[in-house]
Design a protein around this motif. Sequence first.
Motif, mmCIF file in Angstrom:
data_model
loop_
_atom_site.group_PDB
_atom_site.id
_atom_site.type_symbol
_atom_site.label_atom_id
_atom_site.label_comp_id
_atom_site.label_asym_id
_atom_site.label_seq_id
_atom_site.Cartn_x
_atom_site.Cartn_y
_atom_site.Cartn_z
ATOM 1 N N LEU A 95 74.501 -75.701 34.160
ATOM 2 C CA LEU A 95 74.070 -77.017 34.603
ATOM 3 C C LEU A 95 72.882 -77.437 33.750
ATOM 4 O O LEU A 95 72.009 -76.624 33.439
ATOM 5 N N ILE A 96 72.848 -78.701 33.372
ATOM 6 C CA ILE A 96 71.737 -79.230 32.579
ATOM 7 C C ILE A 96 70.719 -79.866 33.521
ATOM 8 O O ILE A 96 71.077 -80.629 34.422
ATOM 9 N N ILE A 97 69.465 -79.545 33.309
ATOM 10 C CA ILE A 97 68.362 -80.100 34.096
ATOM 11 C C ILE A 97 67.489 -80.926 33.166
ATOM 12 O O ILE A 97 67.155 -80.471 32.064
ATOM 13 N N ASN A 98 67.145 -82.136 33.566
ATOM 14 C CA ASN A 98 66.178 -82.890 32.764
ATOM 15 C C ASN A 98 65.120 -83.553 33.642
ATOM 16 O O ASN A 98 65.371 -83.918 34.789
ATOM 17 N N ILE A 99 63.938 -83.644 33.082
ATOM 18 C CA ILE A 99 62.786 -84.243 33.763
ATOM 19 C C ILE A 99 62.919 -85.762 33.737
ATOM 20 O O ILE A 99 63.329 -86.347 32.732
ATOM 21 N N GLY A 100 62.569 -86.405 34.862
ATOM 22 C CA GLY A 100 62.606 -87.861 34.940
ATOM 23 C C GLY A 100 61.222 -88.474 34.855
ATOM 24 O O GLY A 100 60.196 -87.778 34.864
ATOM 25 N N ASP A 101 61.177 -89.794 34.787
ATOM 26 C CA ASP A 101 59.918 -90.529 34.627
ATOM 27 C C ASP A 101 58.913 -90.219 35.730
ATOM 28 O O ASP A 101 57.715 -90.070 35.469
ATOM 29 N N LEU A 102 59.387 -90.161 36.975
ATOM 30 C CA LEU A 102 58.463 -89.942 38.089
ATOM 31 C C LEU A 102 57.748 -88.609 37.974
ATOM 32 O O LEU A 102 56.563 -88.497 38.300
ATOM 33 N N PHE A 103 58.463 -87.593 37.491
ATOM 34 C CA PHE A 103 57.835 -86.281 37.371
ATOM 35 C C PHE A 103 56.854 -86.242 36.199
ATOM 36 O O PHE A 103 55.824 -85.570 36.257
ATOM 37 N N GLN A 104 57.169 -86.973 35.131
ATOM 38 C CA GLN A 104 56.208 -87.049 34.029
ATOM 39 C C GLN A 104 54.910 -87.681 34.522
ATOM 40 O O GLN A 104 53.811 -87.214 34.197
ATOM 41 N N ALA A 105 55.036 -88.754 35.326
ATOM 42 C CA ALA A 105 53.837 -89.410 35.847
ATOM 43 C C ALA A 105 53.113 -88.516 36.851
ATOM 44 O O ALA A 105 51.888 -88.379 36.798
ATOM 45 N N TRP A 106 53.862 -87.877 37.765
ATOM 46 C CA TRP A 106 53.251 -87.027 38.796
ATOM 47 C C TRP A 106 52.541 -85.827 38.177
ATOM 48 O O TRP A 106 51.505 -85.374 38.677
ATOM 49 N N SER A 107 53.089 -85.320 37.060
ATOM 50 C CA SER A 107 52.495 -84.166 36.386
ATOM 51 C C SER A 107 51.436 -84.567 35.366
ATOM 52 O O SER A 107 50.951 -83.730 34.606
ATOM 53 N N ASN A 108 51.103 -85.861 35.333
ATOM 54 C CA ASN A 108 50.102 -86.384 34.398
ATOM 55 C C ASN A 108 50.490 -86.123 32.943
ATOM 56 O O ASN A 108 49.645 -85.848 32.090
#
Length: 355
Positions: free
Chosen positions: A266-279
Amino acid sequence: MVVSVNDSEHLTQPIGMEESADPPFEETYKDLILSSFSSKSRKNILELSAVEECELPLIDLNQLNHLGESERQQCKKQIAEASREWGFFQVIHHGISCEVLERMREEQVKLFRKPFQEKMNYSDINFSTGSYRWGTPSATCLKQISWSEAFHVSLSDVLGLGGHTSLSSIMEQYAVLVSELSHKLMDILAEEMGQNSCFFKETCLPKTCYLRLNRYPACPIYPQVFGIMPHTDSDFITVLHQDNVGGLQLVRNGKWFAVKPNPQALIINIGDLFQAWSNGMYKSVEHRVVANPVVERFSAAYFFCPSVETVVESGADEPRVYRSFSFGEYRKQVQEDVKVFGYKIGLSRFLKHNL
């Protein structure tokens, strides 16, 4: 972003002919196709399609079940490192059996084999109105057309239905398992950045998450258009199961790379909300699907989303990269940008220095 098409004037068909399963792409986008077929436009798209192949970081989640603490910590660090460096990774031994994945794909294929008009009005599984989507009605040029169709379904539409059809039964089973996997990965990623994962348990609920069943029909005007145009995902993370056809491409170090398919992973990718939440610690990476002139492609994506009222705010120390915003505010801005510009602008709209 692919949005639904409601205009059906082009759907008339000669009497006696079997209705096609494919959406009427060529009829709908006839003017764009004719106006864009110049040698210059062909050259530009061909250059975008000629990219090197890469293998995503492969992580064996069985390591999380080891008795040894060092093995578990090593696996968690691999997940966090891939999320920082790639924004994408693939996992095996993820808790979803090959049987479930195969049944999911079989039912998905049967669903998309239905005539186009039947898919437009599909209701066998209590899908919400507008679940079926295809193409890009807002497109003003060939590069903005997504040569694909999809069912975009809220988990609340498939959970607890009791499996009245073979499709609803496997979708419910798959949704439960992929939701559990998503929460496990979010727990790990939050832990690795020193944050509490309770935020995701409270805000990312079945009624706010989505399954998207995708089909990319063979494209007779390849390589003039994309299967899905370049974009980033707007959620926290996405879990993708794809077949072995290939076509997924992503940006790494300023260059496009073609992802080598691995149907067992399975492929997992980071989304915009997580980039923002993780600063900005974890990266939401631009990706696209290249159309195929001969073979159709199938994939199923799970979008781990919060409610529209959820406020996304980095818990990291100053300086914070992004201002606080709600998911509803973010989605509205994305929709407005797509309508005005034909494409998504995304997180750059929410940089703190833009205030």
